[in-house]
Design a protein around this motif. Structure first.
Motif, PDB file in Angstrom:
ATOM      1  N   ALA A 135      42.808-133.213  46.396  1.00  0.00           N
ATOM      2  CA  ALA A 135      42.290-134.383  45.683  1.00  0.00           C
ATOM      3  C   ALA A 135      41.764-135.446  46.648  1.00  0.00           C
ATOM      4  O   ALA A 135      40.801-135.237  47.373  1.00  0.00           O
ATOM      5  CB  ALA A 135      43.372-134.950  44.778  1.00  0.00           C
ATOM      6  N   GLY A 136      42.420-136.612  46.676  1.00  0.00           N
ATOM      7  CA  GLY A 136      42.053-137.678  47.609  1.00  0.00           C
ATOM      8  C   GLY A 136      40.620-138.129  47.489  1.00  0.00           C
ATOM      9  O   GLY A 136      40.159-138.531  46.425  1.00  0.00           O
ATOM     10  N   ASP A 137      39.889-138.034  48.598  1.00  0.00           N
ATOM     11  CA  ASP A 137      38.508-138.518  48.676  1.00  0.00           C
ATOM     12  C   ASP A 137      37.474-137.445  48.372  1.00  0.00           C
ATOM     13  O   ASP A 137      36.308-137.577  48.727  1.00  0.00           O
ATOM     14  CB  ASP A 137      38.240-139.076  50.079  1.00  0.00           C
ATOM     15  N   SER A 138      37.867-136.382  47.717  1.00  0.00           N
ATOM     16  CA  SER A 138      36.945-135.270  47.482  1.00  0.00           C
ATOM     17  C   SER A 138      35.732-135.685  46.657  1.00  0.00           C
ATOM     18  O   SER A 138      34.610-135.215  46.896  1.00  0.00           O
ATOM     19  CB  SER A 138      37.673-134.117  46.787  1.00  0.00           C
ATOM     20  N   GLY A 139      35.949-136.560  45.683  1.00  0.00           N
ATOM     21  CA  GLY A 139      34.829-137.030  44.866  1.00  0.00           C
ATOM     22  C   GLY A 139      33.829-137.825  45.672  1.00  0.00           C
ATOM     23  O   GLY A 139      32.608-137.647  45.546  1.00  0.00           O
ATOM     24  N   ARG A 140      34.354-138.722  46.511  1.00  0.00           N
ATOM     25  CA  ARG A 140      33.469-139.514  47.368  1.00  0.00           C
ATOM     26  C   ARG A 140      32.672-138.606  48.301  1.00  0.00           C
ATOM     27  O   ARG A 140      31.462-138.795  48.497  1.00  0.00           O
ATOM     28  CB  ARG A 140      34.294-140.507  48.182  1.00  0.00           C
ATOM     29  N   GLN A 141      33.331-137.624  48.874  1.00  0.00           N
ATOM     30  CA  GLN A 141      32.662-136.720  49.815  1.00  0.00           C
ATOM     31  C   GLN A 141      31.572-135.913  49.124  1.00  0.00           C
ATOM     32  O   GLN A 141      30.479-135.723  49.678  1.00  0.00           O
ATOM     33  CB  GLN A 141      33.701-135.791  50.449  1.00  0.00           C
ATOM     34  N   LEU A 142      31.844-135.452  47.899  1.00  0.00           N
ATOM     35  CA  LEU A 142      30.820-134.704  47.165  1.00  0.00           C
ATOM     36  C   LEU A 142      29.654-135.610  46.799  1.00  0.00           C
ATOM     37  O   LEU A 142      28.484-135.208  46.907  1.00  0.00           O
ATOM     38  CB  LEU A 142      31.442-134.099  45.891  1.00  0.00           C
ATOM     39  N   GLN A 161      28.596-138.236  48.430  1.00  0.00           N
ATOM     40  CA  GLN A 161      27.816-138.488  49.635  1.00  0.00           C
ATOM     41  C   GLN A 161      26.991-137.271  50.051  1.00  0.00           C
ATOM     42  O   GLN A 161      25.851-137.394  50.499  1.00  0.00           O
ATOM     43  CB  GLN A 161      28.743-138.912  50.774  1.00  0.00           C
ATOM     44  N   GLU A 162      27.585-136.095  49.889  1.00  0.00           N
ATOM     45  CA  GLU A 162      26.864-134.863  50.226  1.00  0.00           C
ATOM     46  C   GLU A 162      25.621-134.704  49.349  1.00  0.00           C
ATOM     47  O   GLU A 162      24.537-134.354  49.837  1.00  0.00           O
ATOM     48  CB  GLU A 162      27.789-133.667  50.039  1.00  0.00           C
ATOM     49  N   LEU A 163      25.783-134.968  48.049  1.00  0.00           N
ATOM     50  CA  LEU A 163      24.645-134.872  47.140  1.00  0.00           C
ATOM     51  C   LEU A 163      23.593-135.922  47.459  1.00  0.00           C
ATOM     52  O   LEU A 163      22.383-135.656  47.382  1.00  0.00           O
ATOM     53  CB  LEU A 163      25.122-135.027  45.692  1.00  0.00           C
ATOM     54  N   ALA A 164      24.031-137.128  47.841  1.00  0.00           N
ATOM     55  CA  ALA A 164      23.080-138.198  48.180  1.00  0.00           C
ATOM     56  C   ALA A 164      22.232-137.816  49.373  1.00  0.00           C
ATOM     57  O   ALA A 164      21.023-138.115  49.423  1.00  0.00           O
ATOM     58  CB  ALA A 164      23.845-139.493  48.456  1.00  0.00           C
ATOM     59  N   ARG A 165      22.839-137.137  50.348  1.00  0.00           N
ATOM     60  CA  ARG A 165      22.066-136.689  51.509  1.00  0.00           C
ATOM     61  C   ARG A 165      21.016-135.651  51.130  1.00  0.00           C
ATOM     62  O   ARG A 165      20.011-135.494  51.819  1.00  0.00           O
ATOM     63  CB  ARG A 165      23.012-136.114  52.568  1.00  0.00           C
ATOM     64  N   GLN A 166      21.241-134.976  50.025  1.00  0.00           N
ATOM     65  CA  GLN A 166      20.287-133.979  49.532  1.00  0.00           C
ATOM     66  C   GLN A 166      19.311-134.581  48.523  1.00  0.00           C
ATOM     67  O   GLN A 166      18.489-133.869  47.946  1.00  0.00           O
ATOM     68  CB  GLN A 166      21.043-132.814  48.874  1.00  0.00           C
ATOM     69  N   GLY A 167      19.431-135.894  48.318  1.00  0.00           N
ATOM     70  CA  GLY A 167      18.566-136.552  47.352  1.00  0.00           C
ATOM     71  C   GLY A 167      18.951-136.244  45.910  1.00  0.00           C
ATOM     72  O   GLY A 167      18.106-136.273  45.014  1.00  0.00           O
ATOM     73  N   LYS A 168      20.230-135.978  45.683  1.00  0.00           N
ATOM     74  CA  LYS A 168      20.706-135.626  44.343  1.00  0.00           C
ATOM     75  C   LYS A 168      21.883-136.520  43.944  1.00  0.00           C
ATOM     76  O   LYS A 168      22.462-137.209  44.786  1.00  0.00           O
ATOM     77  CB  LYS A 168      21.162-134.165  44.299  1.00  0.00           C
ATOM     78  N   LYS A 169      22.252-136.457  42.671  1.00  0.00           N
ATOM     79  CA  LYS A 169      23.438-137.144  42.180  1.00  0.00           C
ATOM     80  C   LYS A 169      24.033-136.356  41.033  1.00  0.00           C
ATOM     81  O   LYS A 169      23.330-135.593  40.350  1.00  0.00           O
ATOM     82  CB  LYS A 169      23.119-138.573  41.748  1.00  0.00           C
ATOM     83  N   LEU A 170      25.318-136.522  40.827  1.00  0.00           N
ATOM     84  CA  LEU A 170      26.014-135.909  39.713  1.00  0.00           C
ATOM     85  C   LEU A 170      26.489-137.042  38.820  1.00  0.00           C
ATOM     86  O   LEU A 170      27.390-137.797  39.210  1.00  0.00           O
ATOM     87  CB  LEU A 170      27.205-135.083  40.226  1.00  0.00           C
ATOM     88  N   PRO A 171      25.880-137.218  37.642  1.00  0.00           N
ATOM     89  CA  PRO A 171      26.242-138.348  36.780  1.00  0.00           C
ATOM     90  C   PRO A 171      27.738-138.472  36.527  1.00  0.00           C
ATOM     91  O   PRO A 171      28.262-139.591  36.407  1.00  0.00           O
ATOM     92  CB  PRO A 171      25.476-138.047  35.481  1.00  0.00           C
TER      93      PRO A 171
END
Length: 349
Positions: free
Chosen positions: A269-276, A278-288
């Motif tokens: 758990a922890g910061d997994s949501g934040r990390q995902l 940020q990873e999507l943002a670097r790819q120019g994507k987002k998960l609503p």
């Protein structure tokens, strides 16, 4: 108690063959006359870690539900874990539920969680902070840590671990415990078994039935405690000798989520949501689903992905989320039974 096997997941991925009916009432038993058909539950959509291949249930299975008011006012529970993610992952919902119903709760961690975190640089000190934050999220009054070396507790003197637990149980006047099942033969982690065994024996020895062990504690003013209830949980529930209690944690699922989010250095758990996010943002994507900030991302990640298996489990019993236990309750009071019989049957000489 008779055994019933419910298939949790089939190798084929799950074609439903039947289902357990939703059980009504505050706390109800599965009627002995009803024999549920074994059935396959569709595989959890996201997480293959927590949901077992099967559960084995008792014929007198109890569904523990929310109780109104504060029926447990004045009682004390201790949630004991080897590592900071044990209670949070497997029984945080039930711990939060009982605290919400009046228990005073304490979180006791036996390891220091060294070299066990998934986050680089997340050491012993930060793991201690996480443990306190998780306790706070559950509503516990205080958190304790014993700081034994992680994954090396089978190298420690069992009698020392047990003595420290007896001291705390008497000091806090514990009535109910949560711990890994000491008889789980499927658990590879040695710390889980050591802690389960130590807690089991300490629970008995801290009570009047265990005699007058460590009399210096009693002379110093501590008193025997009455540990009447034990909730044994497993990382792999097929390790239970028997699951005889399913707890509806639907009203407390957000407490469980927040406790897991607080545990940033351990577990999935922890910061997994934040990390995902940020990873999507670097790819120019987002998960609503993850929202627009890190706190929302972490919360939603845990609730939507990591709690899915507890949702699948709850669905079998007509509730939104559930946790399972091998529950051991209060033993019958023989003296009380004898006295009751004498009062009802004694006749004049």
């Amino acid at each position: 108690m008779e055994r019933r096997k419910f298939l949790g997941r089939s190798l084929a991925g799950g074609i439903a063959l039947g289902g357990a009916a939703a059980l009504q009432g505050q706390r109800s038993n599965l009627p002995p006359a009803v024999t549920p058909t074994a059935y396959a539950v569709p595989k959890g959509e996201y997480n293959a870690y927590l949901t077992p291949d099967y559960h084995t249930y008792a014929s007198d299975l109890v569904i523990e539900r929310d109780q109104p008011g504060k029926p447990h006012q004045g009682k004390v529970l201790a949630a004991i874990q080897a590592h900071s993610d044990d209670i949070t992952l497997f029984c945080a919902g039930t711990v939060a539920k009982l605290i919400g119903e009046g228990y005073t709760g304490y979180l006791i961690r036996l390891s220091n969680d060294e070299k066990a975190g998934k986050t680089v640089g997340h050491g012993v000190v930060q793991n201690e902070i996480d443990n306190h934050e998780a306790a706070k999220a559950l509503g516990c009054k205080k958190a304790f840590s014993f700081y034994y070396r992680n994954h090396r507790m089978d190298d420690c003197a069992m009698i020392e671990i047990r003595q420290r637990l007896i001291f705390l149980f008497r000091l806090l006047q514990v009535n109910t415990i949560f711990v890994m099942d000491p008889y789980d033969h499927y658990d590879e982690n040695p710390d889980h078994i050591v802690v389960g065994k130590a807690v089991e024996s300490a629970s008995w020895m801290a009570s009047p039935g265990g005699g007058h062990e460590y009399p210096e504690q009693l002379k110093a003013g501590l008193k025997h405690c009455q540990i009447r209830e034990r909730y044994y949980h497993c990382r792999s529930p097929q390790g239970h000798n028997l699951v005889n209690r399913v707890v509806d944690i639907s009203s407390y699922i957000d407490h469980k989520v927040r406790a897991n989010v607080a545990n940033k250095g351990k577990g999935p758990a922890g910061d997994s949501g934040r990390q995902l996010r940020q990873e999507l943002a670097r790819q120019g994507k987002k998960l609503p689903l993850l929202g627009n900030d890190d706190d929302t991302a972490n919360f939603q990640y845990v609730k939507h992905f990591l709690m899915d298996d507890f949702r699948v489990l709850g669905k079998q019993f007509g509730v939104e989320y559930a946790e399972t236990f091998r529950y051991i309750g209060q033993e019958p009071n023989l003296r009380q039974a004898v006295r009751k019989y004498v009062d009802g049957h004694a006749v004049p000489l």
